[in-house]
Design an enzyme around this catalytic site. Structure first.
Site, PDB file in Angstrom:
ATOM      1  N   GLU A  71      -9.585  -1.908   5.120  1.00  0.00           N
ATOM      2  CA  GLU A  71     -10.241  -1.531   6.365  1.00  0.00           C
ATOM      3  C   GLU A  71     -11.498  -2.376   6.591  1.00  0.00           C
ATOM      4  O   GLU A  71     -12.070  -2.919   5.640  1.00  0.00           O
ATOM      5  CB  GLU A  71     -10.645  -0.055   6.292  1.00  0.00           C
ATOM      6  CG  GLU A  71      -9.464   0.919   6.248  1.00  0.00           C
ATOM      7  CD  GLU A  71      -8.849   1.172   7.622  1.00  0.00           C
ATOM      8  OE1 GLU A  71      -8.807   0.254   8.452  1.00  0.00           O
ATOM      9  OE2 GLU A  71      -8.395   2.307   7.841  1.00  0.00           O
ATOM     10  N   ASP A  81       0.813  -1.219   0.000  1.00  0.00           N
ATOM     11  CA  ASP A  81       0.000   0.000   0.000  1.00  0.00           C
ATOM     12  C   ASP A  81       0.845   1.268   0.000  1.00  0.00           C
ATOM     13  O   ASP A  81       2.068   1.221   0.178  1.00  0.00           O
ATOM     14  CB  ASP A  81      -0.963  -0.005   1.198  1.00  0.00           C
ATOM     15  CG  ASP A  81      -0.284  -0.413   2.498  1.00  0.00           C
ATOM     16  OD1 ASP A  81       0.953  -0.378   2.562  1.00  0.00           O
ATOM     17  OD2 ASP A  81      -0.994  -0.746   3.464  1.00  0.00           O
ATOM     18  N   HIS A 114      -7.231  -4.655  10.236  1.00  0.00           N
ATOM     19  CA  HIS A 114      -6.955  -4.414   8.817  1.00  0.00           C
ATOM     20  C   HIS A 114      -5.640  -5.036   8.378  1.00  0.00           C
ATOM     21  O   HIS A 114      -4.722  -5.217   9.181  1.00  0.00           O
ATOM     22  CB  HIS A 114      -7.059  -2.925   8.452  1.00  0.00           C
ATOM     23  CG  HIS A 114      -5.913  -2.053   8.868  1.00  0.00           C
ATOM     24  ND1 HIS A 114      -6.056  -0.973   9.713  1.00  0.00           N
ATOM     25  CD2 HIS A 114      -4.606  -2.058   8.526  1.00  0.00           C
ATOM     26  CE1 HIS A 114      -4.885  -0.376   9.861  1.00  0.00           C
ATOM     27  NE2 HIS A 114      -3.994  -1.011   9.154  1.00  0.00           N
ATOM     28  N   ASN A 133      -7.554  -2.740  14.333  1.00  0.00           N
ATOM     29  CA  ASN A 133      -8.953  -3.008  13.976  1.00  0.00           C
ATOM     30  C   ASN A 133      -9.059  -4.201  13.014  1.00  0.00           C
ATOM     31  O   ASN A 133     -10.096  -4.429  12.407  1.00  0.00           O
ATOM     32  CB  ASN A 133      -9.618  -1.768  13.357  1.00  0.00           C
ATOM     33  CG  ASN A 133      -8.941  -1.330  12.063  1.00  0.00           C
ATOM     34  OD1 ASN A 133      -8.001  -1.975  11.601  1.00  0.00           O
ATOM     35  ND2 ASN A 133      -9.422  -0.261  11.467  1.00  0.00           N
TER      36      ASN A 133
HETATM   37  C1  GLP Z   1      -0.567   0.486   8.557  1.00  0.00           C
HETATM   38  C2  GLP Z   1      -0.182  -0.374   7.365  1.00  0.00           C
HETATM   39  C3  GLP Z   1      -0.403  -1.855   7.635  1.00  0.00           C
HETATM   40  C4  GLP Z   1       0.197  -2.220   8.986  1.00  0.00           C
HETATM   41  C5  GLP Z   1      -0.512  -1.441  10.067  1.00  0.00           C
HETATM   42  C6  GLP Z   1      -0.027  -1.776  11.456  1.00  0.00           C
HETATM   43  O1  GLP Z   1      -1.908   0.826   8.580  1.00  0.00           O
HETATM   44  N1  GLP Z   1      -0.918  -0.022   6.192  1.00  0.00           N
HETATM   45  O2  GLP Z   1       0.203  -2.608   6.593  1.00  0.00           O
HETATM   46  O3  GLP Z   1       0.045  -3.603   9.214  1.00  0.00           O
HETATM   47  O4  GLP Z   1      -0.252  -0.058   9.819  1.00  0.00           O
HETATM   48  O5  GLP Z   1       1.119  -1.048  11.740  1.00  0.00           O
HETATM   49  P1  GLP Z   1       2.057  -1.280  12.983  1.00  0.00           P
HETATM   50  O6  GLP Z   1       2.895  -2.463  12.638  1.00  0.00           O
HETATM   51  O7  GLP Z   1       2.861  -0.020  13.077  1.00  0.00           O
HETATM   52  O8  GLP Z   1       1.188  -1.504  14.157  1.00  0.00           O
END
Ligand code: GLP
Length: 247
Positions: free
Chosen positions: A143, A67, A138, A136
């Protein structure tokens, strides 16, 4: 689905890096689906370390990222393009022309989504998809919603995700409201999937994803239907799963 337990973040990172390095050794021109967020940073560090020791070679590796924030140029230090260069690409011998990330500056959504889907297809699909998980549920920027989004699409980020990611920005107003994300179909078509999770804030999402109903309200729950998923998580992230005696 295999669940690998790690005692802490460092052990999670090492175990996850082991799985990725096995893929690189078995298939030196593998297509890696890569993820951003704070969770995989330790995994990338470990891969860089093994590369520096001469144990890993990225010369023929191809990568497609999950992404990118819409509206951020690749040189913005909060863009995922910047993140990948900073945390992995600039430190190993992967060829920059073999790394793909959605173009956050493309305003023609349809064009960018079909361009990105075409790239994934032309690479022959993803061999190993690395995933983090949002609190959440995702994955990528898929989402919670009414339906599983299939392929690359433009997402309106939820308030929860904007708040969770605000820690990386000067203040919450700077967090982009939209992002490009590969879809659930792109992710599910990967030959194997590796999900990493660390910390108490992920315990609820991980429990629902792995042992709750399969529903677009918890996008990661779809992974229950994939036949080659490895989860590497630390004790805190696994706490609810253990409490409910699922493992
Ligand atoms: C972002 C990314 C996800 C990632 C998520 C969790 O939203 N798009 O790919 O898994 O954050 O991030 P973190 O690992 O910092 O908790």
């Amino acid at each position: 689905m295999r669940i690998y337990q790690a005692k802490d973040y460092n052990e999670m990172s090492r175990k996850a890096a082991n799985i990725i390095s096995a893929q690189i050794i078995m298939k030196p021109d593998a297509v890696l689906g890569l993820a951003t967020g704070s969770t995989p940073i330790g995994t990338y560090k470990q891969l860089i370390d093994w590369y520096n020791k001469g144990d890993l070679d990225f010369a023929d590796i191809r990568s497609v990222n999950l992404d990118e924030y819409k509206g951020l140029p690749a040189d913005n230090d909060q863009s995922y393009a910047y993140f990948m260069r900073n945390n992995l690409f600039d430190h190993v011998n992967i060829k920059k022309e073999n790394t793909y990330i959605p173009n956050g500056l493309e305003t023609d959504t349809e064009l960018e989504c079909s361009r990105y889907n075409h790239i994934i297809r032309s690479l022959g699909g993803i061999d190993l998809q690395l995933l983090g998980i949002g609190n959440n549920g995702h994955i990528g920027f898929n989402e919670p919603g009414e339906a599983f989004e299939k392929e690359t699409h433009c997402v309106k980020l939820t308030e929860n995700t904007i708040q969770a990611n605000a820690r990386f920005f000067e203040n919450i107003d700077y967090v982009p409201k939209y992002a490009y994300s590969t879809g659930i179909k792109n992710i599910m078509q990967a030959k194997s999937i590796l999900l990493v999770a660390s910390g108490k804030s992920k315990a609820d999402a991980l429990y629902k994803a792995l042992f709750g109903p399969i529903t677009p309200a918890v996008p990661a729950s779809i992974l229950q239907l994939h036949n080659n998923v490895s989860i590497v998580a630390d004790e805190d992230a696994l706490s609810l799963i253990k409490e409910n005696q699922c493992i």
